[in-house]
Enzyme design. Structure first.
Site, PDB file in Angstrom:
ATOM      1  N   ARG A   1      47.223  19.749  51.417  1.00 45.71           N
ATOM      2  CA  ARG A   1      46.178  20.640  51.951  1.00 45.71           C
ATOM      3  C   ARG A   1      46.483  21.082  53.384  1.00 45.71           C
ATOM      4  O   ARG A   1      45.889  22.036  53.882  1.00 45.71           O
ATOM      5  CB  ARG A   1      44.809  19.958  51.873  1.00 45.71           C
ATOM      6  CG  ARG A   1      43.672  20.834  52.364  1.00 45.71           C
ATOM      7  CD  ARG A   1      42.299  20.310  51.951  1.00 45.71           C
ATOM      8  NE  ARG A   1      42.124  18.895  52.183  1.00 45.71           N
ATOM      9  CZ  ARG A   1      41.873  18.342  53.370  1.00 45.71           C
ATOM     10  NH1 ARG A   1      41.754  19.084  54.444  1.00 45.71           N
ATOM     11  NH2 ARG A   1      41.747  17.036  53.491  1.00 45.71           N
TER      12      ARG A   1
ATOM     13  N   TYR B   1      40.802  46.658  47.188  1.00 44.14           N
ATOM     14  CA  TYR B   1      40.866  45.838  45.972  1.00 44.14           C
ATOM     15  C   TYR B   1      39.455  45.346  45.617  1.00 44.14           C
ATOM     16  O   TYR B   1      38.710  44.911  46.497  1.00 44.14           O
ATOM     17  CB  TYR B   1      41.811  44.659  46.218  1.00 44.14           C
ATOM     18  CG  TYR B   1      41.811  43.648  45.094  1.00 44.14           C
ATOM     19  CD1 TYR B   1      42.394  43.957  43.864  1.00 44.14           C
ATOM     20  CD2 TYR B   1      41.230  42.404  45.252  1.00 44.14           C
ATOM     21  CE1 TYR B   1      42.378  43.043  42.836  1.00 44.14           C
ATOM     22  CE2 TYR B   1      41.221  41.480  44.228  1.00 44.14           C
ATOM     23  CZ  TYR B   1      41.795  41.808  43.014  1.00 44.14           C
ATOM     24  OH  TYR B   1      41.783  40.887  41.998  1.00 44.14           O
TER      25      TYR B   1
ATOM     26  N   ASP C   1      46.277  44.098  53.357  1.00 41.71           N
ATOM     27  CA  ASP C   1      46.625  43.597  52.026  1.00 41.71           C
ATOM     28  C   ASP C   1      47.885  44.353  51.617  1.00 41.71           C
ATOM     29  O   ASP C   1      47.833  45.544  51.309  1.00 41.71           O
ATOM     30  CB  ASP C   1      45.471  43.872  51.056  1.00 41.71           C
ATOM     31  CG  ASP C   1      45.727  43.283  49.669  1.00 41.71           C
ATOM     32  OD1 ASP C   1      46.908  43.138  49.310  1.00 41.71           O
ATOM     33  OD2 ASP C   1      44.746  42.991  48.968  1.00 41.71           O
TER      34      ASP C   1
ATOM     35  N   LYS D   1      51.162  38.806  42.144  1.00 41.22           N
ATOM     36  CA  LYS D   1      51.688  40.104  41.742  1.00 41.22           C
ATOM     37  C   LYS D   1      53.206  40.166  41.920  1.00 41.22           C
ATOM     38  O   LYS D   1      53.911  39.481  41.244  1.00 41.22           O
ATOM     39  CB  LYS D   1      50.954  41.206  42.497  1.00 41.22           C
ATOM     40  CG  LYS D   1      49.417  41.032  42.501  1.00 41.22           C
ATOM     41  CD  LYS D   1      48.782  41.089  41.116  1.00 41.22           C
ATOM     42  CE  LYS D   1      47.365  40.534  41.060  1.00 41.22           C
ATOM     43  NZ  LYS D   1      46.442  41.119  42.012  1.00 41.22           N
TER      44      LYS D   1
HETATM   45  C1  LIG Z   1      45.292  40.836  42.599  1.00 41.34           C
HETATM   46  C2  LIG Z   1      45.041  41.324  43.940  1.00 41.34           C
HETATM   47  C3  LIG Z   1      44.344  40.537  44.873  1.00 41.34           C
HETATM   48  C4  LIG Z   1      43.764  39.187  44.522  1.00 41.34           C
HETATM   49  O1  LIG Z   1      44.738  38.258  44.209  1.00 41.34           O
HETATM   50  P1  LIG Z   1      44.494  36.972  43.276  1.00 41.34           P
HETATM   51  O2  LIG Z   1      45.808  36.306  43.283  1.00 41.34           O
HETATM   52  O3  LIG Z   1      44.050  37.473  41.938  1.00 41.34           O
HETATM   53  O4  LIG Z   1      43.420  36.161  43.906  1.00 41.34           O
HETATM   54  C5  LIG Z   1      44.181  41.055  46.135  1.00 41.34           C
HETATM   55  N1  LIG Z   1      44.628  42.270  46.476  1.00 41.34           N
HETATM   56  C6  LIG Z   1      45.287  43.057  45.605  1.00 41.34           C
HETATM   57  C7  LIG Z   1      45.761  44.395  46.044  1.00 41.34           C
HETATM   58  C8  LIG Z   1      45.513  42.611  44.310  1.00 41.34           C
HETATM   59  O5  LIG Z   1      46.148  43.407  43.447  1.00 41.34           O
END
Ligand SMILES: *Cc1c(COP(=O)(O)O)cnc(C)c1O
Length: 389
Positions: A48, A102, A174, A199
């Site tokens: 953690r 998102y 992001d 992703k």
């Molecule tokens: C999928 C996604 C997230 C969230 O990610 P998780 O791993 O599902 O928690 C955040 N931002 C974007 C652009 C995403 O495609």
């Protein structure tokens, strides 16, 4: 002598390994221990605390990929997003969020901030001026997403970074859609770079993880609150993510190439009204995208002509899978209105320009000819409904 920075494929394959000193194995051993002896360790290691051998090593790889001093790895993209945001906000503070966002991040803001006494504004557009308009005396953070989900809008990172510095704010991005292969926001002055590693970093639709890359000072600050929230990632999955990252540049570059060809094909198709892809010269911010991205990515969205039902079209596909996630080696499509943006109110969706028939397309690494053929056959199967019926 100062070493020349390593090329991206070299970083992917080599930086941040756990060396197997004992057996000289070719790959990092996995350290699953949740308890480490105090002797001979100057840091208190604990999963953690984000500092097991595998977590530490992988953080180095991600920091190298994003051109930052440090990185932290989380149990999901939303863990990374929420931990980053909460590290910099207290009751009474304000955050400016990009309007095109998102769905999960939007939901985090509208469902959680109120109860912590955090106020927030969504921008009405995504130019630097749109962000500056929302800045108040208690604003602490500016949060952007470029290219955004699902309309692939492009935000000027350097302009937002400059604006943040001017007002003494922390800028966050992001960077999931671009991946570190196509875009390195730290080079443009953005403070905190966040990824859903579920992703492109994972890339095989079998890992849920997140990451934050930033200066050591910012990483230390985020670490302080993140060890309280406890969003770390299991070492087994850290190891799997390290393996995935070795081929990330190869995968993403193949996806860039496929997606550009696909976008051009779709744009020329009579049955398709609009294609949103930053690599198309018809994209409203093509020049800006070109100036801050080294590749345009594997994500796009498009609208079929109204005579074709998008759900029927997706059902007729044989190779491309209708699927919730994105960025895997396999091509997937979804309707944001029914999935990623279903938590958003219809009015907010309309404000963002997300039509009910919009299809988001995550282009994989299959042969482009096969993908195009699949779309051809699906469109041929779904006979346009007669306007006069
Ligand atoms: C999928 C996604 C997230 C969230 O990610 P998780 O791993 O599902 O928690 C955040 N931002 C974007 C652009 C995403 O495609």
């Amino acid at each position: 002598m100062k070493q020349k920075p390593k090329g991206v494929n070299t970083i992917c394959t080599h930086v941040g390994e756990v060396k197997d000193e004992q057996f000289k194995g070719a790959v990092s051993p996995i350290y699953m221990a949740s308890s480490y002896a105090f002797e001979d360790v100057d840091v208190k290691r604990y999963p953690r605390y984000f500092n097991t051998p595998n977590q530490e090593a992988l953080s180095k790889k991600i920091a190298a990929l994003e051109h930052t001093e440090g990185a932290l790895i989380f149990g999901s993209g939303m863990a990374a997003i929420s931990h980053a945001i909460m590290a910099f906000l207290s009751a009474g503070d304000h955050i400016v969020l990009q309007q095109t966002l998102y769905g999960g991040t939007y939901n985090f803001a509208v469902s959680q901030f109120d109860k912590y006494g955090i106020s927030y504004s969504f921008t009405t557009g995504w130019t630097a001026a749109d962000f500056e308009k929302e800045v108040r005396s208690n604003t602490k953070v500016i949060y952007i997403e470029t290219p955004s989900n699902p309309l692939l809008t492009i935000t000027d990172m350097a302009a937002v970074a400059e604006l943040s510095k001017k007002h003494g704010l922390v800028s966050m991005i992001d960077n999931t859609f671009a991946s570190p292969i196509n875009q390195n926001p730290a080079d443009f002055g953005i403070d905190i770079v966040i990824h859903s590693a579920t992703k492109y970093m994972g890339g095989h639709s079998d890992i849920c993880a997140g990451a934050i890359a930033a200066s050591q000072e910012h990483i230390d600050k985020i670490w302080q609150s993140s060890i309280c929230f406890g969003g770390s990632l299991s070492d087994q999955t850290v190891w799997l993510l390290e393996r995935s990252l070795k081929t990330m540049a190869l995968r993403v570059k193949a996806q860039n190439e496929n997606a550009l060809k696909m976008a051009q094909y779709l744009e020329d198709h009579d049955n398709i009204d609009v294609v949103y892809y930053p690599g198309l010269t018809s994209h409203a911010d093509y020049e800006l995208a070109k100036s801050q991205m080294s590749g345009f990515g594997g994500m796009m969205s498009f609208e079929l002509h109204e005579s074709t039902d998008p759900s029927d079209f997706m059902k007729a596909l044989q190779l491309v899978k209708p699927s919730m996630s994105l960025a895997g080696v396999e091509s997937t499509m979804l309707l944001p209105v029914k999935t990623s943006h279903s938590l958003m109110s219809p009015e907010d969706r309309q404000k963002q320009g997300i039509k009910d028939g919009l299809i988001r397309f995550s282009v994989g690494i299959e042969e482009i000819e096969d993908l195009i053929e699949d779309i051809e056959q699906a469109l041929a199967q779904v006979k346009p409904k007669s306007v006069f019926a």
